[in-house]
Design an enzyme around this catalytic site. Structure first.
Site, PDB file in Angstrom:
ATOM      1  N   GLN A 131      19.951 -20.124 -22.472  1.00  0.00           N
ATOM      2  CA  GLN A 131      19.326 -19.884 -23.774  1.00  0.00           C
ATOM      3  C   GLN A 131      19.990 -18.702 -24.487  1.00  0.00           C
ATOM      4  O   GLN A 131      19.333 -17.778 -24.981  1.00  0.00           O
ATOM      5  CB  GLN A 131      17.829 -19.655 -23.605  1.00  0.00           C
ATOM      6  N   SER A 132      21.298 -18.740 -24.579  1.00  0.00           N
ATOM      7  CA  SER A 132      22.059 -17.642 -25.164  1.00  0.00           C
ATOM      8  C   SER A 132      21.946 -17.604 -26.688  1.00  0.00           C
ATOM      9  O   SER A 132      22.346 -18.547 -27.373  1.00  0.00           O
ATOM     10  CB  SER A 132      23.532 -17.772 -24.762  1.00  0.00           C
ATOM     11  N   ASN A 133      21.426 -16.487 -27.210  1.00  0.00           N
ATOM     12  CA  ASN A 133      21.430 -16.283 -28.662  1.00  0.00           C
ATOM     13  C   ASN A 133      22.854 -16.122 -29.178  1.00  0.00           C
ATOM     14  O   ASN A 133      23.185 -16.571 -30.276  1.00  0.00           O
ATOM     15  CB  ASN A 133      20.616 -15.031 -29.013  1.00  0.00           C
TER      16      ASN A 133
END
Length: 338
Positions: free
Chosen positions: A76-78
């Site tokens: 879930q990398s921004n």
């Protein structure tokens, strides 16, 4: 600090707002005056702190003639989401390697939130197991792409290198300008610190400008000493890249507190859930479960325990990422319909 010397493209909505948080301050006993720097409002694919870094990183990529971007991050990398958006906006191909740092097989976590947006922006994504050497994996992919005639440009995780850190040197200038214009004496800046680029740039910028404002990083992954060493090393490299004297930043200017990480990176904590809920219900501001939620959890606990002097003006830098909430739908125990 003449940052216009460095290649840059315009991606962000700047300056981002600097807003008071009176209801949260009151909920914590009006011990301090809480403010928030809204870098969740940078505008690129729901915003976030990486957009500032990407202005300089993408500027260098275009200057070098790149046609393909490679980067990496957690599931879930921004950072991955903002990088895929920047690549789409600039017409560049993008490949993202996602490392499984949590072990979660929840469908929402693996396919929703940032992952969904990565794909909507047209990036390819591929999964890697935890503890993969992600830099080596990116280099291997870059070699394959070069053999196919592409010109790849590798962006490190979080956009955290001297080029990317320029974005937060520039943010330091922006923040001081806003404070000066409204005659606000900022006593502390607090934010979530992970890949080190945001804190390194902020500390370097505020120190170089002789602001007298200390930066307090709330760690989301690494132990305190490791985090502080990573931030300081990057700040020194960035100062060198900018042509500043090494003495511009002292080791004691880099402070990180890793007491709020909990069981691990990206894994929920009760204090994070409280922080996310409090901001949503007191200030109508959405945090994320991985970075800003744990950063705010640290700030709330420090205020409750009188870490800061009474009446201090504290600015929380909101690094964005609220879209990751959709990867954690079961965490907040919300009541649903009545």
């Amino acid at each position: 600090m003449h940052l216009s010397r460095f290649p840059r493209v315009s991606l962000a909505h700047l300056p981002t707002p600097l807003e008071p948080m009176p209801r949260l301050s009151a909920a914590l006993g009006d011990k301090v005056n809480l403010w928030i720097k809204r870098d969740d409002c940078t505008g690129l694919s729901t915003g976030g702190n990486k957009t500032r870094k990407l202005e300089f990183l993408m500027g260098e990529a275009l200057q070098l003639g790149a046609d393909t971007i490679i980067t990496q991050g957690a599931t879930q990398s921004n950072h991955a989401r903002q990088t895929t958006a920047a690549a789409a906006k600039l017409g560049l191909e993008c490949h993202v390697l996602l490392e499984d740092r949590t072990g979660s097989e929840d469908t929402a976590y693996v396919y929703n939130g940032n992952v969904l947006l990565d794909q909507l922006h047209g990036s390819t994504i591929s999964k890697r197991p935890g503890d993969t050497d992600m830099n080596a994996a990116m280099e291997a992919l870059a070699a394959q792409l070069r053999a196919a005639g592409k010109k790849p440009y590798i962006i490190p995780g979080g956009g955290s290198n001297p080029v990317g850190a320029l974005g937060y040197v520039n943010c330091a200038v922006e923040l001081l300008t806003q404070a000066n214009d409204r005659q606000l004496k900022i006593d502390h800046v607090v934010h979530a610190t992970g890949s080190a680029g945001t804190q390194a740039g902020l500390v370097l910028g505020l120190e170089a400008l002789n602001s007298g404002i200390p930066v307090y990083g709330v760690g989301v992954r690494a132990p305190k000493q490791k985090q502080e060493e990573a931030v300081f090393a990057l700040a020194e490299r960035t100062a060198d890249y900018m042509g500043l004297k090494p003495s511009v930043i002292a080791r004691e200017a880099v402070v990180a507190n890793s007491d709020y990480v909990g069981p691990g990176y990206g894994l929920p904590t009760e204090s994070m859930k409280e922080a996310v809920t409090m901001l949503a219900r007191h200030e109508a501001i959405l945090l994320d479960p991985v970075y800003s939620g744990k950063g705010m959890a640290g700030l709330i606990d420090l205020v409750r325990n009188d870490h800061f002097e009474r009446g201090a003006n504290i600015v929380f830098l909101h690094t964005g990422g609220s879209v990751a909430l959709f990867g954690y739908p079961e965490v907040f125990d919300l009541p649903g319909y009545i």
